[in-house]
Enzyme design. Structure first.
Site, short mmCIF file in Angstrom:
data_model
loop_
_atom_site.label_atom_id
_atom_site.label_comp_id
_atom_site.label_asym_id
_atom_site.label_seq_id
_atom_site.Cartn_x
_atom_site.Cartn_y
_atom_site.Cartn_z
CD GLU B 66 -10.37 3.87 32.01
OE1 GLU B 66 -11.27 3.33 32.69
OE2 GLU B 66 -10.55 4.26 30.85
CG HIS B 135 -13.44 13.87 27.34
ND1 HIS B 135 -14.49 13.79 28.20
CD2 HIS B 135 -13.40 12.68 26.70
CE1 HIS B 135 -15.08 12.61 28.09
NE2 HIS B 135 -14.43 11.91 27.18
C1 TPP Z 1 -13.29 6.05 32.32
C2 TPP Z 1 -13.31 6.25 30.86
N1 TPP Z 1 -12.54 5.48 30.06
C3 TPP Z 1 -12.55 5.64 28.73
C4 TPP Z 1 -13.34 6.60 28.15
C5 TPP Z 1 -13.33 6.78 26.65
N2 TPP Z 1 -14.60 6.28 26.11
C6 TPP Z 1 -15.61 7.12 25.87
S1 TPP Z 1 -16.96 6.32 25.36
C7 TPP Z 1 -16.23 4.84 25.44
C8 TPP Z 1 -16.98 3.62 25.07
C9 TPP Z 1 -18.09 3.33 26.00
O1 TPP Z 1 -18.84 2.29 25.52
P1 TPP Z 1 -20.25 1.94 26.10
O2 TPP Z 1 -20.21 1.98 27.58
O3 TPP Z 1 -20.68 0.69 25.47
O4 TPP Z 1 -21.19 3.16 25.64
P2 TPP Z 1 -21.59 3.62 24.15
O5 TPP Z 1 -20.60 4.68 23.75
O6 TPP Z 1 -21.55 2.43 23.28
O7 TPP Z 1 -22.95 4.22 24.24
C10 TPP Z 1 -14.91 4.96 25.86
C11 TPP Z 1 -13.95 3.89 26.01
C12 TPP Z 1 -14.12 7.41 29.01
N3 TPP Z 1 -14.90 8.39 28.53
N4 TPP Z 1 -14.10 7.21 30.34
#
Ligand code: TPP
Ligand code: MG
Lengths: 330, 333
Positions: B66, B135
């Protein structure tokens, strides 16, 4: 898993504990998904199915007083660290009997009695907090360690880079477990990440980094064990990149149009848990009756937790203003 | 003569159309954010089809970073582009708050007007979905408290389109807050003018005319006010509902004119009540119209707590129609 025996495998007790943890995760996950699809419950659910070897692999090395930090996709870590099944289910369903009285929900499960200290919904945010646990252990001279779990996508956020550097500089007893399931939400890792292996990033912070097949319970157990031992001995942090796959996409209801069908099919065909079960049997670590008994016990455990949660009341309205501060300030 | 069907669409589609129109009008407009390109077109499908139409140079998928997203938008804006950055959910603004308050907001002033930051931060927000404390929050007050930032929050699809196009072509950074529950819910669908339709920032909309009390709101809570106005009408109380549409700048003239007429005001928003925009509005009304008011201005907002997960508690967090009606009664004692 190969069907041959492995000289590097842990003893039978550890193998069976890993199997039990994985089976608990799988059984709980299947039940959640069944209840969601049948409309019995409604909640945002991030299935950890496919990733359970990772949690089992580190958790068998941990003591109850060690700390774990995890993310919204955290059910496997919660179960592995020993959060009681009843309270866990009740929290997911928003009941007053949940780990957090229903106030936190699945994205924020907390159970300090089990050492499950923080579950965060903010990508990457658990990493610096884990350093705080590590610092506290170090300052108070205990040999506790902290395992912090996060995804591949999280390795692109500032908190990861700041956190790893600080942990290395302060030689903190923290194990950074990147559960690399190859996707961050709808984006494949290669489209968002400049390195092929996330473990490579450890070098720039002066800490050991290792990539391991997170679907191989023996390999995961070994790598986690070494990192945890180093941390306990005061030798500092490790970054573990455990490669795996999420079977059900980002969250339940995900259309998964961005995941190649064949890729997912292949990953599910190579489901690590049945493979581990077969390996345990083939190599005489357990017999069918033993494993079936564990499975039956777990089924009963989950049945009981579901009953408990479904029959638990919503939180009392008196809880609206409690826990914001120590005293009530409106 | 052919009669054209009214263009009824949900807010999500209207927002998509606004970006489509703006990108068609000006090649300096580009989008950046997590997952916004095809095949997913954004996790809420708001940018669906745009990367196919305009290419991934102009509809850029980003890593989960972000601070880097907003920083890149700030730099590109100074360099002459008109970036539209998406922060998936408003609570994640915390991760990039420095880029917003210290940079996007202050750069015009700090540079003595030499450099400007014409960018938009689009973000979805709101409770009521069982997403829990991290959220669900509305955090517009942070931006309101950062001179240099503008803030718009639409309450219907037409305004969403018109305000967003205006924001994209505004000379200053705009935080554009999209009530997530309204994206695809057909009950919030409405008619949306075609083409380059603009609604200026700082121009309120009188949604319901009335004479006994002014209900002043923005975003999804405008609908709570409308329902409250209906209930009050049944009791013989005539409520005027004012939708501010943007809160920096906000239409102070419209607010003061309405309250001068009704002598009573209730300000309503979803963000926590304490230090929310309603506090500012209430102060301004008291400062300007103290002698005219028949009763102190009342505030209705989210409870002063983190947003709970359990659905009964989450509902209790949110402003309800009954809360607005009760607040109106307090002005009538
Ligand atoms: C700071 C932030 N940005 C965006 C999000 C939205 N978001 C939730 S999960 C996710 C993907 C995360 O991917 P990863 O770290 O690979 O974990 P996974 O869900 O694959 O276990 C995103 C972009 C968030 N929760 N927090
Ligand atoms: Mg991932």
């Amino acid at each position: 898993m190969a069907t041959t025996n492995r000289p590097d495998a842990p003893d039978r007790d550890a193998l069976l504990r890993m199997f039990e943890i994985q089976q608990k995760i799988k059984t709980a996950d299947e039940r959640f998904r069944a209840m969601l699809t049948s409309g019995q419950v409604q909640l945002i659910y991030y299935s950890p199915r496919g990733q359970e070897c990772i949690s089992a692999g580190y958790a068998v090395h941990l003591r109850p007083d060690d700390y774990v930090v995890t993310i919204y996709r955290g059910l496997h870590d919660h179960i592995a660290k020993g959060v009681p099944m009843r309270e866990l289910w009740a929290e997911f369903l928003g009941r007053g009997t949940g780990t957090c009285k229903g106030k936190g929900g699945p994205m924020h499960v907390t159970h300090p009695k089990s050492g499950l200290m923080v579950t965060t919904g903010i990508v990457g945010a658990g990493i610096p907090i884990a350093n705080g646990f590590g610092l506290a252990s170090k300052l108070s001279g205990t040999d506790q360690v902290t395992v912090v779990n996060f995804g591949d996508g999280a390795s692109n956020i500032g908190a990861f880079h700041e956190g790893l550097n600080m942990a290395a500089v302060w030689k903190l007893p923290v194990i950074f477990v990147c559960q690399n399931n190859l996707y961050g939400e709808h984006t494949p890792m290669a489209m968002s990440t400049g390195v092929e292996y996330i473990s490579e990033r450890a070098a720039s912070y002066g800490m050991p980094g290792v990539t391991v097949n997170g679907n191989d319970p023996v390999a995961m157990w070994k790598v986690a064990g070494e990192a945890i031992e180093r941390a306990r001995a005061g030798e500092g942090p490790t970054l573990i990149e455990a490669r795996t796959y999420r079977f059900w996409g980002h969250l339940m209801g995900d259309a998964m149009e961005y995941m190649p069908k064949e890729e997912r099919k292949a990953a599910m065909a190579a489901d690590p848990l049945p493979a581990f079960r077969a390996w345990l049997l083939d190599n005489g670590h357990a017999n069918e009756a033993q494993l079936a008994e564990i499975e039956d016990q777990i089924k009963a455990l989950v049945d009981d937790a579901v009953d408990f949660a479904m029959n638990s009341p919503e939180p009392s309205m008196d809880e609206l203003y409690t826990d914001v501060y120590e005293e009530i300030i409106k | 003569m052919t009669t054209t069907e009214p263009r009824i669409m949900p807010m999500g589609m209207a927002i998509n159309e606004a970006m489509d129109v703006a990108m068609g009008l000006d090649e300096k407009v580009f989008l950046l954010g997590e997952d916004i390109a095809e095949p997913s077109g954004g996790v809420y499908k708001i940018t669906k089809g745009l990367s196919t139409k305009y290419g991934t140079d102009r509809v850029r998928k980003t890593p989960i970073s972000e601070a880097a997203i907003i920083g890149a938008a700030v730099g590109a804006a100074i360099a002459g582009y008109k970036p539209v950055a998406e922060i998936m959910i408003m609570d994640f603004i915390g991760v990039c708050l420095d880029q917003i308050t210290n940079h996007a907001a202050k750069i015009r002033y700090m540079s003595g007007g030499q450099t400007t930051v014409p960018m938009v931060i689009r973000t979805s927000a709101g409770a009521g979905r069982g997403f829990g404390a991290q959220h669900s929050e509305l955090l517009e007050a942070f931006a309101v408290h950062s001179p240099g930032m503008k803030v718009a929050i639409p309450s219907n699809p037409a305004d969403a389109k018109g305000l967003l196009i205006s924001s994209i072509f505004d000379a200053d950074p705009v935080l554009f807050v999209e009530p997530m529950l309204m994206y695809w819910d057909p009950t919030y669908a409405g008619e949306v003018p075609a083409g380059d339709y603009r609604v200026p920032l700082g121009k309120a909309n009188t949604v319901v005319e009335g004479k006994d009390v002014s209900l002043i709101s923005y975003g999804r809570q405008v609908h709570t006010c409308k329902k409250a106005a209906e209930e009050l009408a049944a009791e013989g109380i005539s409520a005027e509902v004012i939708d501010l549409r943007s809160i920096v700048p906000y239409d102070e003239a419209a607010v003061m004119a309405s309250v001068t007429k009704t002598k009573r005001a209730v300000v309503v928003h979803e963000a926590v009540t304490r230090c929310g925009f309603g506090a500012e509005l209430s102060s301004r009304i008291h400062e300007e119209l103290f002698g005219t008011l028949a009763a102190p201005v009342q505030r209705v907002g989210g409870k002063n707590i983190p947003i709970p997960y359990a659905s009964n508690l989450e509902k209790a967090f949110l402003p309800q129609v009954a809360d607005v009606v009760a607040a109106v009664k307090r002005t009538n004692k």
